[in-house]
Design an enzyme around this catalytic site. Structure first.
Site, PDB file in Angstrom:
ATOM      1  CD1 TRP A   9      15.594  -4.470   5.813  1.00  0.00           C
ATOM      2  CD2 TRP A   9      14.638  -3.192   7.373  1.00  0.00           C
ATOM      3  NE1 TRP A   9      14.375  -4.074   5.333  1.00  0.00           N
ATOM      4  CE2 TRP A   9      13.764  -3.292   6.273  1.00  0.00           C
ATOM      5  CE3 TRP A   9      14.236  -2.437   8.471  1.00  0.00           C
ATOM      6  CZ2 TRP A   9      12.518  -2.664   6.231  1.00  0.00           C
ATOM      7  CZ3 TRP A   9      13.000  -1.806   8.441  1.00  0.00           C
ATOM      8  CH2 TRP A   9      12.162  -1.928   7.326  1.00  0.00           C
TER       9      TRP A   9
ATOM     10  CG  ASN B 282      18.897  -7.328  15.414  1.00  0.00           C
ATOM     11  OD1 ASN B 282      19.867  -6.910  14.787  1.00  0.00           O
ATOM     12  ND2 ASN B 282      18.518  -8.592  15.403  1.00  0.00           N
ATOM     13  N   GLY B 283      16.818  -3.346  16.386  1.00  0.00           N
ATOM     14  CA  GLY B 283      15.800  -2.551  17.077  1.00  0.00           C
ATOM     15  C   GLY B 283      16.045  -1.071  16.874  1.00  0.00           C
TER      16      GLY B 283
ATOM     17  CD  GLU C 287      -1.395 -14.185   2.002  1.00  0.00           C
ATOM     18  OE1 GLU C 287      -1.483 -13.130   2.647  1.00  0.00           O
ATOM     19  OE2 GLU C 287      -0.334 -14.832   1.911  1.00  0.00           O
TER      20      GLU C 287
ATOM     21  CE  LYS D 298       2.777 -14.029   0.099  1.00  0.00           C
ATOM     22  NZ  LYS D 298       2.184 -13.979   1.398  1.00  0.00           N
TER      23      LYS D 298
ATOM     24  CD  GLU E 113       4.349 -10.101   0.975  1.00  0.00           C
ATOM     25  OE1 GLU E 113       4.784  -9.901   2.112  1.00  0.00           O
ATOM     26  OE2 GLU E 113       3.790 -11.169   0.647  1.00  0.00           O
TER      27      GLU E 113
ATOM     28  CG  HIS F  72     -19.507   1.366  -3.592  1.00  0.00           C
ATOM     29  ND1 HIS F  72     -20.607   2.182  -3.571  1.00  0.00           N
ATOM     30  CD2 HIS F  72     -19.969   0.118  -3.319  1.00  0.00           C
ATOM     31  CE1 HIS F  72     -21.681   1.479  -3.279  1.00  0.00           C
ATOM     32  NE2 HIS F  72     -21.325   0.215  -3.125  1.00  0.00           N
TER      33      HIS F  72
ATOM     34  CE  LYS G 174       9.294 -15.710   7.282  1.00  0.00           C
ATOM     35  NZ  LYS G 174       8.133 -15.894   6.399  1.00  0.00           N
TER      36      LYS G 174
END
Ligand code: G6P
Length: 607
Positions: A75, A101-102, A480, A484, A487, A503, A602
């Site tokens: 990624w 990774n990282g 949430e 959702k 996403e 406002h 994830k």
């Protein structure tokens, strides 16, 4: 985020690597690759794009041929997705291959230094620096070289390394990024996520920060950063392999929505005995009474669980509770001391910002409690105590059952703490325990709303933006719901506390704008209804989530979604269900990649 898998044993390695990488696909990635010792040299196959491209390039895993190798799903962070930037990265000679990774934070300085020493780079990645550095330091001794590398790398990393001089050994090392060694019979594995190797073994060593593992067919040795041998405890993972399979559902996201009653039951049931909440955490009543402040820090949906829990904790405990994004908390010089309880909420237990927030809190003397799903994860191990959510493996990038089980775990914690502080009566305690025990069955009933939400989705799926409004716990759940929808379906969606509408956001309401009002709380029902009327007067198309006994509002709302009545403080557990379905069906109608939304990961293990 990136994924690592490695194997050494007697079986052909490439199919095992491809299979393991397949299990990591859910984490989000843009390219994939493998490096295998083929008896003569380290052979690398890698490609930008989905794993299917790599499968094709390797003829379904027929080559490279060998019995030791490392694989990776990338990624992109440093360098755009491309064949060259994919992992494994190799040293110039090709004798060292690395998956990572990282983020190596001092990669630029190291790269400049190596260039000054005549090393030539071919990729834009920070990972190539590790491969080149390893080779540059290499003195014939794998462990000595690895300890030297650990000594200079800054940032976060989980690394799998192959070196052509030692074709029987994988080197695995980590700092601030998850990595484990899977132990089999006559074969061993490395992986960044246990899901990748669950099919082959459930016995694992969790590698700790700055530890180095030498993994061979015959055995595993683990050393600290100075090269001293470390005795590791073998841990058994009891996650069900089936739970990580789709089991007849078209998407993991839908499967995991439907698993919520069971997951919440698993989180709650074992912790209620004879009408009392019993948690396995070492938090005495005396400890609980000492706290004069609570902080909750988390990211994404876990943060929204925190928002709901914030209302609950303040209401039941009468202790000031601040809910903060972990990425903000870590840099805000928080007012936290020995009398503060800091709760970190994280499904993966590996989110970089949440982990940093945890460390920040610990360094200031706070008591830290992690609400975590992944047993043995970094946050679980570093926090003073962990309350596990027992949701089982969650594969869909966007969370559902982890969110619900986090809520449930926090309800239990709040009840226990309120009792310890005597801020609720015995009657209220008993009432809350009964209310929490009833939740799995109520969630099951709430799932029955699926078809009705599907019809709403058919009306709303082409909307450019959707607004969500609510107050208190209902507001927490709209956050949430809006997340959702963003996403999964890439629809602009925003959640506002009902009182905030005037406002600013109300200026965006025009004819047909979809507004989802969550109004399950009886106390603020009329307040939110007033907000509904305000947007209705400006042409909005309203859907409302209400309790089953709420009065009729069909003159205001086009679509009324009734969820079972429950204790108002726990209502997020039920009102979130239609919002999950809404995101799912709108995303389906728009043809989106539901389990792996674009650009998302994830577990966000880099800052
Ligand atoms: C990512 C995931 C979200 C999750 C967030 C925090 O953004 O897509 O579903 O809520 O990370 O992750 P954590 O593992 O700490 O709960």
């Amino acid at each position: 985020m990136c994924g690592i898998v490695g194997y050494v044993g007697s079986r052909p390695v490439t199919p095992i690597l491809l299979d393991g990488l397949g299990k990591l696909e859910y984490r989000g990635y843009d390219s994939a690759g493998v490096a295998v010792w083929n008896g003569d040299r380290i052979e690398v196959e890698k490609a930008k794009g989905r794993l299917s491209v790599l499968r094709e390039n390797t003829c379904g895993g027929v080559h490279p041929v060998g019995c030791i190798g490392i694989g990776h799903t990338r990624w992109a962070t440093h360098g755009k997705p491309s064949d060259i930037n994919s992992h494994p990265q190799t040293s110039g000679t090709g004798r060292t291959a690395v998956v990572h990774n990282g983020i190596i934070e001092n990669y630029y300085e190291l790269r400049q230094y190596l260039i000054s020493q005549g090393v030539q780079f071919v990729s834009d990645t920070d990972t190539e620096v590790v491969a080149q550095l390893f080779e540059y330091y290499y003195n014939g001794d794998l462990l000595a070289t690895a300890t030297r590398v650990v000594g200079v790398l800054e940032g976060s990393y989980a690394l799998g390394i192959l070196n052509a001089d030692h074709p029987d050994t994988m080197v695995a090392l980590r700092r601030d990024a998850p990595l484990l060694v899977g132990v089999g019979e006559g074969e061993n594995f490395i992986a960044s996520d246990v899901a990748a190797i669950l099919k082959y073994t459930r016995d694992v060593y969790y590698i700790d920060d700055k530890e180095i593992a030498l993994v061979r067919k015959q055995g595993v040795e683990v050393y600290d950063q100075y090269g001293r041998k470390v005795d590791k405890e073998l841990r058994h993972v009891d996650w069900d392999v089936q739970a990580a399979e789709k089991g007849g559902y078209e998407h993991f996201f839908l499967k995991e929505i439907m698993e919520q009653p069971e997951a919440v039951r698993a989180t709650i049931s074992p912790r209620i005995k004879n009408g009392r909440v019993e948690l396995e955490i070492p938090l005495s009543d005396e400890d609980i009474r000492k706290f004069d402040k609570i902080y909750i820090a988390a990211c994404g949906s876990a943060y929204y669980v925190g928002v709901a829990a914030g209302y609950l904790l303040e209401e039941l405990l009468r202790v000031p509770t601040t809910v903060q994004l972990a990425s903000e908390f870590r840099y805000q010089n928080p007012i936290v001391d020995e009398k503060t309880l800091v709760i970190i909420i994280s499904q993966s237990g590996e989110t970089a910002d949440s982990r940093a927030a945890l460390r920040e809190a610990k360094s200031r003397g706070a008591t830290t409690l992690a609400v975590v799903n992944v047993v043995g994860s970094s946050i679980a191990r570093e926090a003073d105590m962990s309350l596990y959510t027992w949701a089982g493996p969650e594969i869909s990038v966007a969370t559902t059952k982890a969110y619900s089980t986090q809520l449930a775990a926090l309800y239990l914690l709040a009840i226990k703490m309120a009792d310890a502080r005597r801020s609720i009566t015995d009657e209220r305690y008993a009432e809350l325990v009964r209310a929490v025990e009833a939740l799995p069955t109520l969630i099951e009933r709430a799932l029955g709303i699926k078809e009705q939400v599907q019809q709403l989705a058919a009306k709303w799926f082409s909307a450019e933006h959707v607004f969500f409004i609510g107050r208190n716990t209902d507001y927490a759940v709209t956050l949430e719901g809006a997340l959702k929808l963003k996403e999964l379906s890439y629809t602009m969606s925003e959640a506002y506390a009902g009182g905030e509408l005037k406002h600013g956001p109300i200026s965006l309401i025009e004819d047909g704008t979809p507004v989802m009002a969550v109004m399950t709380g009886a106390r603020l029902f009329d307040k939110t209804l007033s907000n509904v009327k305000e947007v209705l007067a400006r042409g909005a198309s309203i859907a409302a989530i209400v309790g089953e006994s709420a009065r009729d509002i069909s003159t205001e709302a086009d679509c009324i979604l009734r969820v079972p009545d429950c204790e108002p403080l726990f209502s997020a557990s039920l009102s979130v269900i239609p919002l999950q379905f809404l995101a799912y069906y709108i995303a389906s109608l728009k043809g989106c990649d539901i389990d792996k939304p674009r650009n998302l990961a994830k577990s966000v293990t880099v800052e």
